[in-house]
Scaffold this active site. Structure first.
Site, PDB file in Angstrom:
ATOM      1  N   SER A 137       0.824  -1.200   0.000  1.00  0.00           N
ATOM      2  CA  SER A 137       0.000   0.000   0.000  1.00  0.00           C
ATOM      3  C   SER A 137       0.863   1.256   0.000  1.00  0.00           C
ATOM      4  O   SER A 137       1.807   1.370   0.779  1.00  0.00           O
ATOM      5  CB  SER A 137      -0.906  -0.023   1.241  1.00  0.00           C
ATOM      6  OG  SER A 137      -1.631   1.178   1.376  1.00  0.00           O
ATOM      7  N   SER A 189      -5.479  13.177  -2.871  1.00  0.00           N
ATOM      8  CA  SER A 189      -6.384  14.276  -2.584  1.00  0.00           C
ATOM      9  C   SER A 189      -5.752  15.427  -1.814  1.00  0.00           C
ATOM     10  O   SER A 189      -6.258  16.552  -1.877  1.00  0.00           O
ATOM     11  CB  SER A 189      -7.595  13.754  -1.801  1.00  0.00           C
ATOM     12  OG  SER A 189      -7.195  13.199  -0.562  1.00  0.00           O
ATOM     13  N   HIS A 217     -10.743  10.806  -7.256  1.00  0.00           N
ATOM     14  CA  HIS A 217     -10.508  12.201  -7.639  1.00  0.00           C
ATOM     15  C   HIS A 217     -10.149  12.334  -9.119  1.00  0.00           C
ATOM     16  O   HIS A 217      -9.641  13.385  -9.537  1.00  0.00           O
ATOM     17  CB  HIS A 217      -9.401  12.810  -6.781  1.00  0.00           C
ATOM     18  CG  HIS A 217      -9.840  13.150  -5.390  1.00  0.00           C
ATOM     19  ND1 HIS A 217     -10.521  14.298  -5.079  1.00  0.00           N
ATOM     20  CD2 HIS A 217      -9.724  12.456  -4.235  1.00  0.00           C
ATOM     21  CE1 HIS A 217     -10.794  14.320  -3.786  1.00  0.00           C
ATOM     22  NE2 HIS A 217     -10.326  13.215  -3.246  1.00  0.00           N
ATOM     23  N   THR A 245     -16.031   6.886  -7.156  1.00  0.00           N
ATOM     24  CA  THR A 245     -17.111   7.514  -6.402  1.00  0.00           C
ATOM     25  C   THR A 245     -18.080   8.183  -7.365  1.00  0.00           C
ATOM     26  O   THR A 245     -17.706   8.572  -8.482  1.00  0.00           O
ATOM     27  CB  THR A 245     -16.571   8.556  -5.404  1.00  0.00           C
ATOM     28  OG1 THR A 245     -17.652   9.090  -4.657  1.00  0.00           O
ATOM     29  CG2 THR A 245     -15.855   9.687  -6.121  1.00  0.00           C
ATOM     30  N   LYS A 248     -18.033  13.012  -6.604  1.00  0.00           N
ATOM     31  CA  LYS A 248     -17.119  14.093  -6.967  1.00  0.00           C
ATOM     32  C   LYS A 248     -17.375  14.521  -8.413  1.00  0.00           C
ATOM     33  O   LYS A 248     -18.255  15.329  -8.664  1.00  0.00           O
ATOM     34  CB  LYS A 248     -15.680  13.661  -6.696  1.00  0.00           C
ATOM     35  CG  LYS A 248     -15.424  13.452  -5.201  1.00  0.00           C
ATOM     36  CD  LYS A 248     -14.017  13.038  -4.898  1.00  0.00           C
ATOM     37  CE  LYS A 248     -13.723  13.031  -3.402  1.00  0.00           C
ATOM     38  NZ  LYS A 248     -14.572  12.132  -2.606  1.00  0.00           N
ATOM     39  N   THR A 277     -26.078  -3.356   4.008  1.00  0.00           N
ATOM     40  CA  THR A 277     -26.330  -1.922   3.866  1.00  0.00           C
ATOM     41  C   THR A 277     -27.458  -1.685   2.873  1.00  0.00           C
ATOM     42  O   THR A 277     -27.469  -2.287   1.795  1.00  0.00           O
ATOM     43  CB  THR A 277     -25.057  -1.199   3.377  1.00  0.00           C
ATOM     44  OG1 THR A 277     -24.002  -1.411   4.302  1.00  0.00           O
ATOM     45  CG2 THR A 277     -25.298   0.292   3.248  1.00  0.00           C
ATOM     46  N   THR A 363      -6.104  14.791   9.189  1.00  0.00           N
ATOM     47  CA  THR A 363      -6.196  14.621   7.739  1.00  0.00           C
ATOM     48  C   THR A 363      -4.821  14.738   7.106  1.00  0.00           C
ATOM     49  O   THR A 363      -4.510  14.028   6.136  1.00  0.00           O
ATOM     50  CB  THR A 363      -7.159  15.668   7.151  1.00  0.00           C
ATOM     51  OG1 THR A 363      -8.411  15.592   7.847  1.00  0.00           O
ATOM     52  CG2 THR A 363      -7.394  15.409   5.683  1.00  0.00           C
TER      53      THR A 363
END
Length: 404
Positions: A137, A189, A217, A245, A248, A277, A363
């Site tokens: 990662s 981001s 993004h 996503t 955005k 969900t 963040t």
């Protein structure tokens, strides 16, 4: 046990460091975005210009998108009625998953309620489904990817951000027959930099690793059809799982993954974050379908967006402000102090009717506090000029650091 005292102590600690998060009460104005109505604490309202929205292309107010959403509400009502397995799958969900798969040149797609949920569920499930998997990662990966890897309980390695030599060292140190997955983002981001997608794919092929790419993004913003940085780089066929996503570039809400039919079906069948969900409302799904169809054939929106980002960076450079230069559309301006960051954004809102959210720890690391400007396709040159001059004035007034 004094539970309330514990909560108060934790909040006091955050406030003392200048990083207590306050939510701005904003009502977007369809047809006039990036303008919005800001409601003050005393109940008064005034118009402001938003400079930190993720609705990069203004698709959340596109009349074609809104019409599709209204049509879905009239045809199917508000919510979906349940989880995907229990009454929450509609023809719209199936159509959108097929459209997303087609956009990314994959066999199948799977919708989630958010991009965070998609990353956490997909990575943790892949970890459990592939015995002995090692996930490699990038150290700057999003919190949702980190949580997914952590919850999967598999072995992991962290490679230095975008450092291909370090990535190769980690890959070459693992047995050739050991299953491996490289997890990375296309556009990061916080700094707005790109990953070397092509070179990472080459290393993955050489060492027999799967690739998992977060394009949140980049979807809608890059590539001839808006499929993201992998499309722009010409390597869509070399990415095993693409996560994205709808919140955005697409302008709405929700997340998804795309990949091979077997991979997506396995995640669908085993991921708790998907199974338990409630599914996205039909209105959101239909709006996303309309938005994706629109963006595939309107590259001029992407061109306008990139032009706006270049114009803003140039304006900030001319004023010697510490803007982070990158290839993309995210424009960080560094302060390095949480209190200064909060004070700056408060004054932008109070004196100039400009809304920007401070970006503080956790963040970003301590000492890397910043404002993160996200110019959109609908910002005007006049709005760029007003923002740049306001920052220039406040920078001098606060005695903040400039760069040559």
């Amino acid at each position: 046990m004094e539970y309330e005292a514990l909560f108060t102590k934790a909040l006091d600690s955050v406030r003392s460091e200048g990083r207590y998060r306050e939510f701005a009460d904003l009502r977007r104005l369809p047809g006039r975005f990036p303008c919005a109505v800001f409601r003050c604490r005393n109940g008064n309202e005034r118009e402001v210009v938003v400079w930190c929205s993720n609705d990069y292309l203004g698709q959340g107010q596109n009349p074609i998108v809104l019409a599709a959403m209204h049509e879905a509400i009239d045809a199917s009502g508000g919510g979906s009625g349940g989880t995907r397995n229990i009454s929450g799958t509609t023809p719209y969900h199936i159509e959108l998953e097929a459209a997303l798969a087609s956009l990314h040149h994959k066999e199948a797609g799977l919708l989630f309620t958010s991009g965070y949920n998609a990353n956490e569920a997909a990575l943790s499930t892949l970890s459990r489904l592939i015995p002995g998997l090692v996930i490699i990662s990038d150290e700057m990966n999003h919190a949702s990817m980190i949580e997914g890897i952590r919850h999967g309980l598999c072995d992991k390695r962290i490679w230095r951000h975008n450092d291909l030599n370090h990535l190769q060292d980690l890959l070459s140190a693992l047995p050739s027959d050991m299953p491996k997955l490289i997890a990375f983002e296309s556009v990061y981001s916080m700094d707005g930099d790109f990953s070397p997608v092509t070179e990472i794919c080459e290393l993955a092929r050489r060492y027999g690793a799967m690739t998992y790419l977060d394009e949140v993004h980049a979807v809608g913003l890059y590539g001839i059809h808006g499929a993201g940085l992998a499309e722009q780089a010409g390597v869509l066929d070399q990415i095993d799982v693409i996560q994205g996503t709808l919140a955005k570039g697409i302008g709405l809400a929700g997340g998804y993954i795309t990949g091979s039919s077997a991979c997506i079906d396995a995640i669908r069948s085993f991921a708790p974050g998907f199974i338990f969900t409630s599914s996205l409302p039909p209105s959101i799904v239909c709006g996303a379908l309309a938005s994706i169809s629109y963006l595939r054939v309107h590259p001029e929106l992407r061109e306008r967006h990139q032009n706006c980002a270049r114009t803003l960076k140039k304006a900030l450079q001319e004023r010697a402000l510490p803007v982070v230069l990158n290839e993309g559309h995210i424009v960080p301006v560094m302060l390095g102090d949480s209190r200064a960051c909060k004070a700056l954004t408060d004054m932008l809102l109070e004196r100039f009717d400009i809304y920007v959210q401070p970006i503080n720890y956790p963040t970003v690391p301590h000492g890397m506090e910043r404002i993160r400007l996200t110019p959109g396709a609908l910002h005007t040159e006049e709005q760029i000029y007003i923002l740049s001059n306001a920052l220039d004035e406040l920078w001098s007034e606060m005695g903040l650091r400039r760069v040559p």
